[in-house]
Every structure is written in C-alpha cells, then in structure tokens.
Design an enzyme around this catalytic site. Structure first.
Site, PDB file in Angstrom:
ATOM      1  CE  LYS A 129      -4.508   0.941   0.303  1.00 15.57           C
ATOM      2  NZ  LYS A 129      -5.687   0.128  -0.035  1.00 15.57           N
ATOM      3  CG  ASP A 144      -7.219   3.435  -0.530  1.00 16.59           C
ATOM      4  OD1 ASP A 144      -7.816   2.358  -0.496  1.00 16.59           O
ATOM      5  OD2 ASP A 144      -7.184   4.213   0.441  1.00 16.59           O
ATOM      6  N   GLY A 186     -19.954   7.326   3.909  1.00 14.04           N
ATOM      7  CA  GLY A 186     -19.028   7.581   2.791  1.00 14.04           C
ATOM      8  C   GLY A 186     -19.820   7.475   1.501  1.00 14.04           C
ATOM      9  CE1 TYR A 187     -24.158   6.765  -2.099  1.00 14.50           C
ATOM     10  CE2 TYR A 187     -24.094   8.676  -3.547  1.00 14.50           C
ATOM     11  CZ  TYR A 187     -24.616   7.435  -3.209  1.00 14.50           C
ATOM     12  OH  TYR A 187     -25.583   6.862  -4.002  1.00 14.50           O
ATOM     13  N   GLY A 188     -18.234   7.753  -1.899  1.00 17.67           N
ATOM     14  CA  GLY A 188     -17.218   7.925  -2.937  1.00 17.67           C
ATOM     15  C   GLY A 188     -17.202   6.770  -3.912  1.00 17.67           C
ATOM     16  CG  ASN A 189     -13.539   6.236  -6.207  1.00 17.47           C
ATOM     17  OD1 ASN A 189     -14.089   6.956  -7.031  1.00 17.47           O
ATOM     18  ND2 ASN A 189     -12.278   6.425  -5.816  1.00 17.47           N
TER      19      ASN A 189
HETATM   20  P1  NAD Z   1     -13.213   7.996  -1.968  1.00 17.59           P
HETATM   21  O1  NAD Z   1     -12.235   9.057  -1.655  1.00 17.59           O
HETATM   22  O2  NAD Z   1     -13.738   7.885  -3.357  1.00 17.59           O
HETATM   23  O3  NAD Z   1     -14.495   8.103  -1.009  1.00 17.59           O
HETATM   24  C1  NAD Z   1     -14.410   8.199   0.379  1.00 17.59           C
HETATM   25  C2  NAD Z   1     -15.736   8.761   0.881  1.00 17.59           C
HETATM   26  O4  NAD Z   1     -15.717   8.789   2.297  1.00 17.59           O
HETATM   27  C3  NAD Z   1     -16.003  10.183   0.404  1.00 17.59           C
HETATM   28  O5  NAD Z   1     -17.367  10.320   0.094  1.00 17.59           O
HETATM   29  C4  NAD Z   1     -15.646  11.018   1.656  1.00 17.59           C
HETATM   30  O6  NAD Z   1     -16.318  12.258   1.688  1.00 17.59           O
HETATM   31  C5  NAD Z   1     -16.121  10.075   2.737  1.00 17.59           C
HETATM   32  N1  NAD Z   1     -15.567  10.337   4.060  1.00 17.59           N
HETATM   33  C6  NAD Z   1     -14.309  10.667   4.409  1.00 17.59           C
HETATM   34  N2  NAD Z   1     -14.221  10.850   5.738  1.00 17.59           N
HETATM   35  C7  NAD Z   1     -15.469  10.627   6.230  1.00 17.59           C
HETATM   36  C8  NAD Z   1     -16.024  10.652   7.531  1.00 17.59           C
HETATM   37  N3  NAD Z   1     -15.289  10.932   8.604  1.00 17.59           N
HETATM   38  N4  NAD Z   1     -17.340  10.368   7.671  1.00 17.59           N
HETATM   39  C9  NAD Z   1     -18.112  10.069   6.605  1.00 17.59           C
HETATM   40  N5  NAD Z   1     -17.632  10.023   5.346  1.00 17.59           N
HETATM   41  C10 NAD Z   1     -16.332  10.305   5.176  1.00 17.59           C
HETATM   42  O7  NAD Z   1     -12.551   6.626  -1.484  1.00 17.59           O
HETATM   43  P2  NAD Z   1     -12.937   5.143  -1.883  1.00 17.59           P
HETATM   44  O8  NAD Z   1     -12.011   4.697  -2.955  1.00 17.59           O
HETATM   45  O9  NAD Z   1     -14.407   5.063  -2.099  1.00 17.59           O
HETATM   46  O10 NAD Z   1     -12.510   4.364  -0.564  1.00 17.59           O
HETATM   47  C11 NAD Z   1     -13.370   4.268   0.570  1.00 17.59           C
HETATM   48  C12 NAD Z   1     -12.914   3.092   1.438  1.00 17.59           C
HETATM   49  O11 NAD Z   1     -12.905   1.894   0.649  1.00 17.59           O
HETATM   50  C13 NAD Z   1     -11.494   3.203   2.003  1.00 17.59           C
HETATM   51  O12 NAD Z   1     -11.447   2.597   3.270  1.00 17.59           O
HETATM   52  C14 NAD Z   1     -10.660   2.411   1.019  1.00 17.59           C
HETATM   53  O13 NAD Z   1      -9.447   1.949   1.584  1.00 17.59           O
HETATM   54  C15 NAD Z   1     -11.623   1.282   0.727  1.00 17.59           C
HETATM   55  N6  NAD Z   1     -11.350   0.555  -0.509  1.00 17.59           N
HETATM   56  C16 NAD Z   1     -11.256   1.205  -1.706  1.00 17.59           C
HETATM   57  C17 NAD Z   1     -11.034   0.459  -2.865  1.00 17.59           C
HETATM   58  C18 NAD Z   1     -11.005   1.087  -4.231  1.00 17.59           C
HETATM   59  O14 NAD Z   1     -10.965   0.342  -5.227  1.00 17.59           O
HETATM   60  N7  NAD Z   1     -11.075   2.408  -4.356  1.00 17.59           N
HETATM   61  C19 NAD Z   1     -10.886  -0.922  -2.789  1.00 17.59           C
HETATM   62  C20 NAD Z   1     -11.002  -1.547  -1.557  1.00 17.59           C
HETATM   63  C21 NAD Z   1     -11.240  -0.790  -0.419  1.00 17.59           C
END
Ligand code: NAD
Length: 427
Positions: free
Chosen positions: A107, A147, A219-222
């Site tokens: 990572k 990530d 959380g409302y991201g990827n």
């Molecule tokens: P991202 O940046 O696209 O989204 C993260 C979301 O979480 C955003 O909407 C952000 O506003 C929100 N957030 C941040 N801090 C917060 C809080 N304190 N309270 C509520 N919401 C909050 O990131 P992502 O890629 O969606 O990753 C999210 C999680 O999934 C992480 O733990 C990451 O390690 C895990 N993950 C991601 C992937 C990937 O392919 N991107 C794969 C496996 C696991």
C-alpha cells in the site's frame, strides 16, 4: 510517531493473532507475518501554482511478497501516516489471500489534501512520487492502484512517469488505469460490484431478505456509489448516507444516482432534497437493516457498537470496525462480512487488468463481471466453510464462538501465506 499512530497497526494485527491461534502458528512465524518486508518513505518537492515549493511525504509499504508481487492502492489524504499505510498493506496481504489472487500485499500514500490542490499540482505530485519509488515497483515487484483520494487519471500519470524511467511501455505496473491505456472494463465499479456479490451471498447464507431492506452507507465515494445503485435496483431503500462534510437521512429511501449527482454539484450529500441532515458518523447507528461503512478506518468502535441497529454489516472500507466493537457486534448477533472479503472486488478486477495487460488481449464487460462474480462467490463460500469448520475461541469471551467471519477470513488467508513462505524457505 504518536501513540495514536502506533496503535492502528497493533489493532490491525489482532485478528492475525486470533487466526494464528486457530492455526497453531509458532511465534516466529507470527513475527514474520507481523513485519513488513520493505518500507519506503520519500520526500517529494513540488512547485505549487503560486510558485512556492512544498515538500510532501510519501510512503510505500510492501508487507509480504511470498504469494506474488506486492499489490495495493495509493491513498492521498491529510491523515496518511506510516502506521496507516502499514496497516493497509497488511490488510492487502490478507485480502489477496482470501480471494486467492497471486499477489502479496502493499500500500502507498501521500500526506496531502487533494481537495485543496489543482490538477496541475496533483499531476506534479503524482509524477514526483512515481519517480521516487520507481526502482521498487513494477509488474513483477509491486503494482499500485487507487484508494481514497486517487483515481484513474492519477494512475495514468503514474504509469506515464514510470514508462519514461523504464524506457518502455509496461501497463502492468499499475491498475485501474483509464480504459484507453490498458484499463480493464468493470474496474471503476469493481469494489462495489464485488461487495454486492458478497452481500447477495451473505443474505442467502444468513437468511436476510434484501427486498425492501433499509440500507445505510457511511461515505459516498468510489466504492459506495456502485453498491448503492445495485442494492437500489434490487429493491433496497437507501435510507442514510454521509460523507466528510455531513449526511442525509430519509426513511422513505433516496435515489442513489440523484444522490451522486447532488454530491457532484454541491460537493456533499448534505442537504439532499427531502432528507433530514445528519452527521458524518450517524449512518453507523441509524435505524436500518444493512450497514455499509465505506469511508475510513475506526468508525465502529466500542463507543457506538452497542447502538448499531443493522443485522448485517458489509465492510467496504478498510478497517472500519475496531476489535472491541467486533466483540460487541458478535455478541449482538450481527453478521459482519469483513473488509478483507467484502471489498476484495477491487483488487480482483485489478488482477484481471494486470492479466489482460500481460496478454495484450482484453475482455468484455460481461466476461469481467462473470469472472468477478465467480471469485467473490467462491471466496465467500470458502470463508464461511472455514468458519463452520473451526470452533473459534476468542480472547474476549469464554464462550466458544461458532461463527466469526473475520477470523475465518484471516485463517483462510494466513494459511495460504504461511504455506507460500514455507515453500520458499523463508520461514
Ligand atoms: P473515496 O475518496 O472515493 O471516497 C471516500 C468517501 O468517504 C467520500 O465520500 C468522503 O467524503 C467520505 N468520508 C471521508 N471521511 C469521512 C467521515 N469521517 N465520515 C463520513 N464520510 C467520510 O474513497 P474510496 O475509494 O471510495 O474508498 C473508501 C474506502 O474503501 C477506504 O477505506 C478504502 O481503503 C476502501 N477501498 C477502496 C477500494 C477502491 O478500489 N477504491 C478498494 C477496496 C477498499
């Protein structure tokens, strides 16, 4: 390193210790599994748009490479520190073992706030980071991916910088690239899609109906958006969502795509029409049937675990539940699909991308989706079988636990990693 920083990795190792007890592992093997193979810390000086130089700190941790090249994402976030990256790298070793992709765990991250940076600054930072770690990554060494805070464009810049240094086009150096430069179909939604398949299996196995089910997402991201859409299409109601700014609650349900469009326009789900405003942490404890933490680590803790109403938790985020909260939830009969299983769809399609890059032959959406479904369904069944086979005792209760999906996932993965380390003569 502060006390708080050092504790995340210690906490991350707790399920390993439980799995090691089940597998009767010797202390020296546990020590080898607890020690990352390589830690890189780099300084990246960047010319900012105002002409000033700022020096950023970047990390890359290769936790274990017995099963294959290190593999894991790159995080851009103000909270990135060595302890967090070590924990995330360790979880990748376990995750890759759970789904059986031929990788070790790694990572990376940079301590920065991408929301405050221009596209030009982000490009220079990414190129600086790629150049600083180029000697230690590659398709047969260590393969990064996105990530939190990183995306396909950042993967493209990283790839380009690496190609210049390597003097050749090597798309397998990084995954989740844009489609036009060797990305895989289905990668953008893969983590959500994989978590959806895991949710379907969990619902079937634990007899939890999904139609009409109330879902809450932090959380409302990827990774959150795709699963919200798939569950909505299945007839679930998305009753709560939040992001780093705030949250929205509506017991009648909210439309996942309208939520995403609203967030794109306003930068938050807070204030979504027809919803009541809630705090960023509230989705963890609102009245719902399925809870999906999809933000950051340590969100379900001993402080709020007793207030969790959901019967099923699907961990899309890495490390959202502390070991103390795990115990409370287990005793409340809450089923947890652990992160190392639930969110493994991302790395699985990253693996598909790496395979396609090496073949120079690309698969259709349908092929990727079918293969992902097979991997996730099998991984879920393997973990469930392991849970059923072992009477898992925990340090926190005198009662033998019959079902603990997290420990079962660790047992499944750690056995594979140790077998590989022994076959290589490393332990
Ligand atoms: P991202 O940046 O696209 O989204 C993260 C979301 O979480 C955003 O909407 C952000 O506003 C929100 N957030 C941040 N801090 C917060 C809080 N304190 N309270 C509520 N919401 C909050 O990131 P992502 O890629 O969606 O990753 C999210 C999680 O999934 C992480 O733990 C990451 O390690 C895990 N993950 C991601 C992937 C990937 O392919 N991107 C794969 C496996 C696991």
């Amino acid at each position: 390193m502060s006390e708080q920083e050092s504790s995340l990795y210690e906490e991350a190792l707790k399920p390993l210790k439980k799995a090691a007890a089940v597998l009767n592992l010797e202390p020296d093997i546990i020590e080898a599994l607890s020690s990352p193979e390589r830690i890189l810390i780099v300084s990246i000086p960047i010319k900012m748009d105002d002409g000033k130089i700022r020096v950023f700190t970047g990390y890359r941790v290769q936790h274990n490479t017995a099963r294959g090249p290190a593999k894991g994402g790159i995080r851009y976030h103000p909270g990135v520190c060595l302890d967090e990256v070590k924990s995330l790298a360790f979880w990748m070793s376990v995750k890759n073992g759970v789904v059986g992709v031929p990788y070790g765990g790694g990572k990376g991250g940079i301590t920065c706030d991408p929301k405050e940076m221009s596209q030009g600054e982000l490009e220079r930072l990414t190129r600086g980071y790629a150049a600083a770690i180029a000697k230690f990554v590659g398709p047969d060494q260590d393969v990064p991916a996105p990530d939190v805070g990183t995306n396909a464009q950042i993967m493209g810049w990283f790839a380009d910088e690496y190609y210049k240094i390597a003097g050749k086009y090597v798309p397998g150096v990084i995954t989740a690239k844009p489609l036009g430069i060797g990305g895989s179909r289905g990668r953008g939604t893969a983590t959500g899609r994989g978590a959806f398949f895991a949710t379907l299996e969990a619902a079937k196995t634990f007899k939890i109906p999904l139609k009409g089910t109330r879902v809450s997402i932090q959380g409302y991201g990827n990774v959150a958006r795709p699963i919200a859409k798939y569950l909505y299409e299945l007839g679930c109601k998305i009753v709560a969502v939040s992001d780093s700014v705030g949250g929205a609650y509506n017991p009648e349900g909210m439309h996942p795509i309208k939520l995403a469009d609203f967030k794109t326009k306003t930068r938050s789900v807070k204030g979504f029409p027809g919803s009541k405003e809630i705090n960023t942490i509230d989705p963890i404890t609102v009245d719902c049937d399925v809870l999906i933490p999809a933000a950051l680590e340590n969100q379900i803790t001993e402080k709020n675990a007793n207030d969790v109403k959901a019967k099923l938790i699907v961990e899309e985020a890495n490390g959202p539940t502390t070991p103390e909260a795990d115990k409370i939830l287990y005793e409340k009969d809450v089923v947890i699909v652990p992160d190392v299983l639930a969110n493994a769809g991302g790395v699985t399609v990253s693996y598909f991308e790496w395979v396609q890059n090496r073949m120079g032959y690309y698969w259709s959406d349908e092929e990727v989706d079918e293969k992902l479904k097979q991997v996730m369904t099998k991984a879920f069944k393997d973990v469930y079988q392991t849970a059923k086979q072992h009477q898992i005792e925990t340090s926190f209760t005198m009662q033998p636990l019959q079902m603990d999906m997290r420990t079962a996932a660790y047992v499944t993965a750690v056995k594979k990693i140790v077998d590989a380390m022994q076959a290589l003569g490393r332990v």
